[in-house]
Design a protein around this motif. Structure first.
Motif, PDB file in Angstrom:
ATOM      1  N   HIS A  63      42.946  35.670  36.343  1.00 61.31           N
ATOM      2  CA  HIS A  63      43.673  36.744  37.001  1.00 61.31           C
ATOM      3  C   HIS A  63      44.545  36.141  38.099  1.00 61.31           C
ATOM      4  CE1 HIS A  63      39.876  36.220  39.252  1.00 61.31           C
ATOM      5  NE2 HIS A  63      40.659  36.354  40.305  1.00 61.31           N
ATOM      6  N   ARG A  64      45.535  36.895  38.482  1.00 63.43           N
ATOM      7  CA  ARG A  64      46.454  36.449  39.529  1.00 63.43           C
ATOM      8  C   ARG A  64      46.111  37.142  40.834  1.00 63.43           C
ATOM      9  NH1 ARG A  64      52.315  37.678  37.629  1.00 63.43           N
ATOM     10  NH2 ARG A  64      52.689  36.823  39.720  1.00 63.43           N
ATOM     11  N   ASP A  65      46.122  36.385  41.919  1.00 63.46           N
ATOM     12  CA  ASP A  65      45.899  36.936  43.252  1.00 63.46           C
ATOM     13  C   ASP A  65      47.241  37.184  43.914  1.00 63.46           C
ATOM     14  OD1 ASP A  65      43.206  36.836  42.952  1.00 63.46           O
ATOM     15  OD2 ASP A  65      42.952  34.912  43.958  1.00 63.46           O
ATOM     16  N   THR A  94      43.972  46.263  38.635  1.00 62.98           N
ATOM     17  CA  THR A  94      43.374  45.334  39.592  1.00 62.98           C
ATOM     18  C   THR A  94      41.859  45.393  39.489  1.00 62.98           C
ATOM     19  OG1 THR A  94      43.338  46.997  41.354  1.00 62.98           O
ATOM     20  CG2 THR A  94      45.300  45.598  41.187  1.00 62.98           C
ATOM     21  N   TYR A  95      41.212  44.299  39.896  1.00 60.49           N
ATOM     22  CA  TYR A  95      39.761  44.216  39.844  1.00 60.49           C
ATOM     23  C   TYR A  95      39.097  44.570  41.171  1.00 60.49           C
ATOM     24  CZ  TYR A  95      39.792  41.920  35.277  1.00 60.49           C
ATOM     25  OH  TYR A  95      39.940  41.644  33.945  1.00 60.49           O
ATOM     26  N   ASN A  96      39.834  44.585  42.260  1.00 63.93           N
ATOM     27  CA  ASN A  96      39.199  44.757  43.569  1.00 63.93           C
ATOM     28  C   ASN A  96      39.919  45.750  44.464  1.00 63.93           C
ATOM     29  OD1 ASN A  96      41.483  43.196  43.962  1.00 63.93           O
ATOM     30  ND2 ASN A  96      40.551  41.915  45.551  1.00 63.93           N
ATOM     31  N   LYS A 144      43.387  41.208  43.028  1.00 65.52           N
ATOM     32  CA  LYS A 144      43.152  40.468  41.797  1.00 65.52           C
ATOM     33  C   LYS A 144      43.697  41.272  40.625  1.00 65.52           C
ATOM     34  CE  LYS A 144      38.980  38.225  43.584  1.00 65.52           C
ATOM     35  NZ  LYS A 144      37.525  37.984  43.375  1.00 65.52           N
TER      36      LYS A 144
END
Length: 505
Positions: A170-172, A438-440, A177
């Protein structure tokens, strides 16, 4: 599960000691498996198990029940086999009361066939009497004949251990994320369904405001709706739920997103449809996703596991008449949490689920501890005593892990919560989840397995007047003990890698 016939002596033609041999138990298991594999409703339970292991387990279970039933007088006086039915979770998740009835009927048929081959022809009624006697000595015998975890382990040849797959890249971007593009379509659709359900109240309110502003000639009608809802609106208990709405494809996709499952702690026990049931759900979490899916919809199989009972979900959001949202939730069977609504809903043949603890439980959650705020919730127990409804504990394993708290989020969010506590004087449950991209970051819950287990009902005597404090204390103590027992029994299966301890304050 259908009621058992009254246990009776099987007759002079058959002595129970003739059945208490190892060879008889093995032959009976062979015939029982043939009947089960021919039954389309039971065949799926045996698809992924090792038949040799299953035969050995079933033989030991049947042999113990047959030997315990040799002395009819001891069996009828209440002697039982000290055994527990360790059925696997995949089997319990698909199990229905009709499946247990079929297993019992197949056991009767297998017994009659075995005796006929040995020259002892019995009638169906006598065969049912023998099986009823076995079930009196071992009440969980039928459940114990289903595949267990041990029988599932040997279903396939062991494969070499593989290293756990790495987290998808994943890209930050500014701390967010971003989800990768190479995600299976099924998971994308599940996330989209969960996002739609999560954003639905905001979307409906936005549509309501947009219509109020843009449609010039009809804006008085939109402004009059809140007044009508407060003065003439019906109580949620008088609105009939729509079964199709409680089972729609969007909710099914949302349940598969976690994934979520509903289990009945004792599948062999049939709940009396002439009684009312008050179900307490724990822990509360942020929004009680487990309670919403298990009791506010039918996507987890409530109707199949608890046949003959209608269930309603009592929630705080139903006390606020949000335009269109209230009507939608009322058609799904949701009701307000006030005492008057609960009293009207607790009728014979109905169950009402309440998320008891409040959002304080989410704020009090600590690593390694599941803290339940229950001792001050005495009105919950008073409601059960006033109505005479049977009290049922339930627990949602994984509920507290669906969202992140403020102290687990970035520093700006923690500072915002501290500022709000200083200004308002109360602690607001700020939380964070994820979104489809997004994950977060976002209002969606994390993809965390969610398992809701419904315990056994507790008998409650109805009070004619206002319940006494001693009665509330006694019921509270019994409920806490049942809830602890439910948690300790199911935690190793639902959260095998967790060492969380239950704390009731």
């Amino acid at each position: 599960m259908a009621p058992l016939p009254p246990p009776a002596a099987p007759g002079a033609k058959l002595q129970l000691w003739e059945l208490s041999s190892l060879a008889t138990a093995r032959a009976l298991v062979d015939k029982l498996l043939i009947h089960c594999l021919r039954d389309s409703g039971l065949r799926r339970f045996f698809a992924e198990c090792s038949l040799p292991r299953l035969k050995r387990t079933q033989t030991e279970r049947l042999l113990g029940a047959l030997r315990s039933a040799r002395d009819i007088e001891v069996a009828l006086s209440g002697g039982t086999v000290d055994a527990d039915a360790a059925v696997s979770l995949p089997v319990l998740g698909k199990l229905r009361e009709a499946n247990l009835d079929s297993m019992r009927e197949h056991l009767v048929s297998a017994l009659l066939e075995l005796l006929a081959e040995r020259g002892k022809a019995l009638g169906r009624r006598q065969g049912e009497a023998v099986v009823a006697l076995l079930l009196r000595t071992d009440p969980t015998l039928v459940l114990g004949l289903l595949p267990s975890e041990q029988s599932r382990e040997g279903s396939r040849s062991p494969s070499p251990a593989k290293e756990p797959s790495a987290t998808p890249p994943h890209r930050d971007v500014l701390g967010a994320k971003l989800a990768p593009l190479q995600v299976p379509t099924t998971r994308r659709m599940q996330a989209l369904a969960c996002a739609t359900v999560s954003y639905l109240p905001f979307l409906v309110l936005a549509l309501y405001v947009w219509c109020t502003i843009r449609i010039r000639r009809s804006w008085p009608l939109f402004l009059l709706y809140p007044l009508y809802a407060q003065l003439f609106g019906r109580d949620g208990t008088s609105v009939a739920p729509w079964p199709a709405l409680r089972r729609n494809w969007l909710l099914r996709g949302c349940a598969a997103y976690f994934p979520a499952a509903l289990f009945k702690a004792d599948p062999t026990r049939t709940w009396d449809a002439s009684r009312a049931y008050l179900i307490g759900y724990h822990p509360h979490g942020v929004c009680g996703c487990g309670a919403a899916l298990a009791f506010g919809t039918d996507v987890l199989g409530w109707r199949e596991k608890f046949s003959g009972l209608e269930v309603r979900l009592a929630t705080v959001i139903m006390r606020v008449r949000l335009p269109l949202v209230w009507e939608l939730l009322a058609r799904m069977g949701w009701i307000p949490t006030d005492s008057a609504s609960l009293a009207r809903a607790l009728q014979p043949g109905h169950a009402v689920a309440v998320n008891v603890g409040g959002r304080e439980e989410f704020l009090d959650h600590l690593p390694g501890q599941c803290i339940l705020t229950l001792r001050a919730r005495r009105d919950f127990f008073r409601t059960a005593l006033r109505s005479g409804a049977m009290l049922v504990p339930s627990f949602g394993f994984g509920e507290n892990e669906l969202f992140s708290r403020a102290d687990e989020m970035p520093a700006p969010m923690r500072q915002l919560q501290g500022w709000l506590e200083t200004r308002l004087g109360v602690s607001l449950p700020l939380f964070n989840g994820r979104s489809p991209l997004t994950y977060n970051l976002g209002p969606m819950p994390h993809r965390q397995r969610l398992t809701v287990v419904v315990g056994a009902p507790l008998q409650v005597e109805r009070c004619d007047g206002e319940p006494l404090e001693a009665q509330v204390d006694a019921l509270q103590k019994a409920y806490f003990a049942a809830l602890r027992g439910l948690f300790e029994r199911w935690r190793p299966q639902c959260e095998p890698e967790s060492s969380t301890q239950l704390v009731i304050i």
